[in-house]
Design a protein around this motif. Structure first.
Motif, short mmCIF file in Angstrom:
data_model
loop_
_atom_site.label_atom_id
_atom_site.label_comp_id
_atom_site.label_asym_id
_atom_site.label_seq_id
_atom_site.Cartn_x
_atom_site.Cartn_y
_atom_site.Cartn_z
N ALA A 164 61.66 45.37 88.24
CA ALA A 164 60.47 44.36 88.38
C ALA A 164 59.68 44.37 86.88
CB ALA A 164 59.34 44.69 89.49
N GLY A 165 60.04 45.56 86.12
CA GLY A 165 59.23 45.70 84.89
C GLY A 165 59.71 44.77 83.78
N LEU A 166 60.80 44.23 84.00
CA LEU A 166 61.48 43.15 82.80
C LEU A 166 60.58 41.78 82.68
CD1 LEU A 166 65.25 43.84 83.55
CD2 LEU A 166 63.86 44.95 81.96
N THR A 167 60.50 41.57 81.48
CA THR A 167 59.95 39.98 81.35
C THR A 167 60.78 39.10 81.81
OG1 THR A 167 60.61 40.35 79.12
CG2 THR A 167 58.40 41.24 79.53
N ASP A 168 60.47 37.73 81.43
CA ASP A 168 61.34 36.72 81.91
C ASP A 168 62.27 36.49 80.81
OD1 ASP A 168 60.02 36.35 84.09
OD2 ASP A 168 58.50 34.50 83.25
N TYR A 169 62.08 36.77 79.67
CA TYR A 169 62.96 36.61 78.34
C TYR A 169 64.05 37.83 78.57
CZ TYR A 169 59.11 34.04 76.45
OH TYR A 169 58.23 33.18 76.24
N GLU A 170 63.64 39.13 78.98
CA GLU A 170 64.82 39.82 79.29
C GLU A 170 65.81 39.56 80.30
OE1 GLU A 170 62.42 43.71 77.30
OE2 GLU A 170 62.52 43.36 79.60
N VAL A 171 65.09 38.97 81.47
CA VAL A 171 65.74 38.62 82.67
C VAL A 171 66.96 37.69 82.28
CG1 VAL A 171 65.80 37.69 84.92
CG2 VAL A 171 64.16 39.36 84.38
N ARG A 172 66.45 36.70 81.18
CA ARG A 172 67.23 35.54 81.08
C ARG A 172 68.62 36.08 80.20
NH1 ARG A 172 65.18 30.39 81.61
NH2 ARG A 172 62.90 30.34 82.28
N ASP A 173 68.26 37.13 79.29
CA ASP A 173 69.15 37.66 78.54
C ASP A 173 70.34 38.29 79.31
OD1 ASP A 173 67.94 36.45 76.37
OD2 ASP A 173 66.90 38.51 75.68
N LEU A 174 69.67 39.34 80.21
CA LEU A 174 70.59 40.16 80.98
C LEU A 174 71.55 39.08 82.08
CD1 LEU A 174 68.33 43.02 82.41
CD2 LEU A 174 70.90 43.09 81.30
N ASN A 175 70.97 37.79 82.36
CA ASN A 175 71.82 36.78 83.22
C ASN A 175 72.83 36.36 82.50
OD1 ASN A 175 71.66 35.88 86.17
ND2 ASN A 175 71.87 34.16 84.83
N ASP A 176 72.49 36.09 81.20
CA ASP A 176 73.35 35.58 80.15
C ASP A 176 74.67 36.52 80.05
OD1 ASP A 176 71.90 33.18 80.06
OD2 ASP A 176 70.86 33.69 78.18
N GLU A 177 74.16 37.72 79.68
CA GLU A 177 75.09 38.66 79.38
C GLU A 177 76.22 38.91 80.67
OE1 GLU A 177 73.34 42.18 78.41
OE2 GLU A 177 72.39 41.39 76.58
N ILE A 178 75.70 38.90 81.91
CA ILE A 178 76.28 39.08 83.09
C ILE A 178 77.44 37.94 83.28
CG2 ILE A 178 76.21 39.10 85.56
CD1 ILE A 178 73.62 40.58 85.25
N ASN A 179 76.84 36.66 83.08
CA ASN A 179 77.79 35.50 83.25
C ASN A 179 79.01 35.50 81.85
OD1 ASN A 179 77.05 33.01 85.06
ND2 ASN A 179 75.13 34.24 84.38
N LYS A 180 78.47 36.10 80.94
CA LYS A 180 79.65 36.26 79.63
C LYS A 180 80.70 37.27 80.14
CE LYS A 180 80.10 37.60 74.90
NZ LYS A 180 79.26 37.99 73.55
N LEU A 181 80.11 38.25 80.82
CA LEU A 181 81.04 39.36 81.31
C LEU A 181 81.93 38.70 82.24
CD1 LEU A 181 78.84 42.60 81.36
CD2 LEU A 181 80.75 42.22 79.67
N LEU A 182 81.45 38.05 83.28
CA LEU A 182 82.30 37.28 84.27
C LEU A 182 83.42 36.39 83.64
CD1 LEU A 182 79.64 36.40 86.82
CD2 LEU A 182 81.14 38.31 87.16
N ARG A 183 82.75 35.77 82.69
CA ARG A 183 84.29 34.91 81.93
C ARG A 183 85.04 35.92 81.33
NH1 ARG A 183 79.53 32.02 80.37
NH2 ARG A 183 79.49 32.90 78.31
N GLU A 184 84.67 36.89 80.59
CA GLU A 184 85.75 37.70 80.05
C GLU A 184 86.59 38.25 80.89
OE1 GLU A 184 85.73 41.61 76.75
OE2 GLU A 184 83.69 40.71 77.53
N LYS A 185 86.18 38.68 82.22
CA LYS A 185 86.81 39.41 83.36
C LYS A 185 87.76 38.38 83.77
CE LYS A 185 85.06 39.55 87.38
NZ LYS A 185 85.93 39.01 88.34
N ARG A 186 87.75 37.18 83.86
CA ARG A 186 88.35 36.32 84.26
C ARG A 186 89.63 36.00 83.49
NH1 ARG A 186 85.01 32.61 85.36
NH2 ARG A 186 85.06 31.47 83.21
N HIS A 187 89.14 36.01 82.03
CA HIS A 187 90.44 35.88 81.21
C HIS A 187 91.38 37.15 81.24
CE1 HIS A 187 88.49 32.50 79.27
NE2 HIS A 187 87.64 33.07 78.54
#
Length: 311
Positions: free
Chosen positions: A56-79
């Protein structure tokens, strides 16, 4: 010992040495064991980041960056999973859609996904709310039309003609339309007023072709017959059936021709300037006549092509 401990800890956290880094292209790895290893490392990274995005202590910008990184890792996992399948390993790809209790697909399971606090971001909350409103409207519409489903034959009008009232009403309306049309035709042709109205030509449902009992083969005897007698009986039955079919078809053709001529004579009685032959249905040419016509046209075309047009 401290170096080995730090190396094991870095491998556990996915922070390998420079010589042991994960390749950028999954297709560059040709070892099935290494592919499984890098896939496991990606899964650990995704697990850590999903746990971190709940903070809960993360800012909205940090949450967006983390969510983008998770989606990037999911795409890499699919490869990496595709590369594992290409190398003959296990198939980790799951294309089965996630369904809720009502059997509908859960939103956010395809394409870009949102995790943890990313679902409560200003732009994302409205997106999920709009999807929820659309689902509620669809449920209301389905509930409204559900009462009209699974109806019996009475709902579709399949039992309207059972009591005969509808057929009687349609017959009366048909006779009224027939009489009105005949009055208009009589005025247009200038026929006398006292001319009786002809009846509506209706198909005779009681007429049928009867075959005499002499044409039917006798029933087989109950006594035991020899093989030669059975063959003779089978041949007689075939001949009798063939003759019955030929007679029935010829009788049907004759009845159709008589009916059409009768209709033509009835119409010609009220239209004196037309002949009966003009009111008869057209005669279609046979297959042999069509072949002769086409052959004559081809001969004519060949003669004109090689000898010129005849003068």
């Amino acid at each position: 010992m401290l170096y080995r401990f730090r190396e094991a800890q870095a491998a556990e956290l996915g922070l390998g040495t420079r010589g042991d880094r994960r390749p950028k292209m999954a297709s560059a790895c040709k070892s099935l064991r290494d592919c499984e290893r890098w896939r496991g490392e990606i899964l650990r990274e995704i697990s850590r980041k999903v746990s971190k995005i709940q903070d809960a202590g993360l800012t909205d910008y940090e949450v967006r960056d983390l969510n983008d990184e998770i989606n990037k890792l999911l795409r890499e996992k699919r490869h990496w999973e595709n590369q594992i399948v290409a190398l003959g390993g296990a198939n980790y790809r799951r294309n089965v859609a996630m369904l809720d209790d009502d059997g509908k697909e859960v939103p956010g399971t395809k394409g870009y996904k949102y995790f943890g606090r990313a679902k409560d971001l200003p732009g994302v909350r409205e997106l999920f709310q709009s999807r929820k409103n659309e689902e509620e409207e669809e449920n209301k519409t389905f509930a409204y039309y559900k009462k009209y489903t699974n109806q019996g034959p009475e709902y579709y009008g399949d039992l309207d003609e059972v009591d005969g009232k509808l057929l009687a009403y349609e017959r009366e309306a048909e006779e009224e339309d027939w009489e009105e049309a005949y009055i208009n035709l009589r005025e247009a042709l200038g026929l006398p007023v006292d001319t009786p109205t002809p009846k509506i030509p209706r198909p005779d449902t009681t007429a049928h072709i009867t075959i005499s009992d002499s044409d039917n083969p006798p029933p087989p005897s109950k006594r035991k017959a020899t093989s030669e007698e059975e063959d003779v009986d089978m041949e007689d039955n075939k001949k009798a059936k063939t003759s019955a079919v030929v007679k029935a078809s010829s009788a049907a053709a004759i009845s159709e021709g008589d009916t059409s001529r009768l209709h033509a004579l009835t119409a010609a009685a009220y239209i004196p300037f037309l002949d009966v032959e003009h009111l008869m249905p057209p005669k279609l040419p046979t297959h042999e006549e069509m072949e002769n016509v086409l052959l004559a046209l081809r001969k004519k075309a060949l003669v004109e092509e090689y000898f010129g047009e005849a003068t």
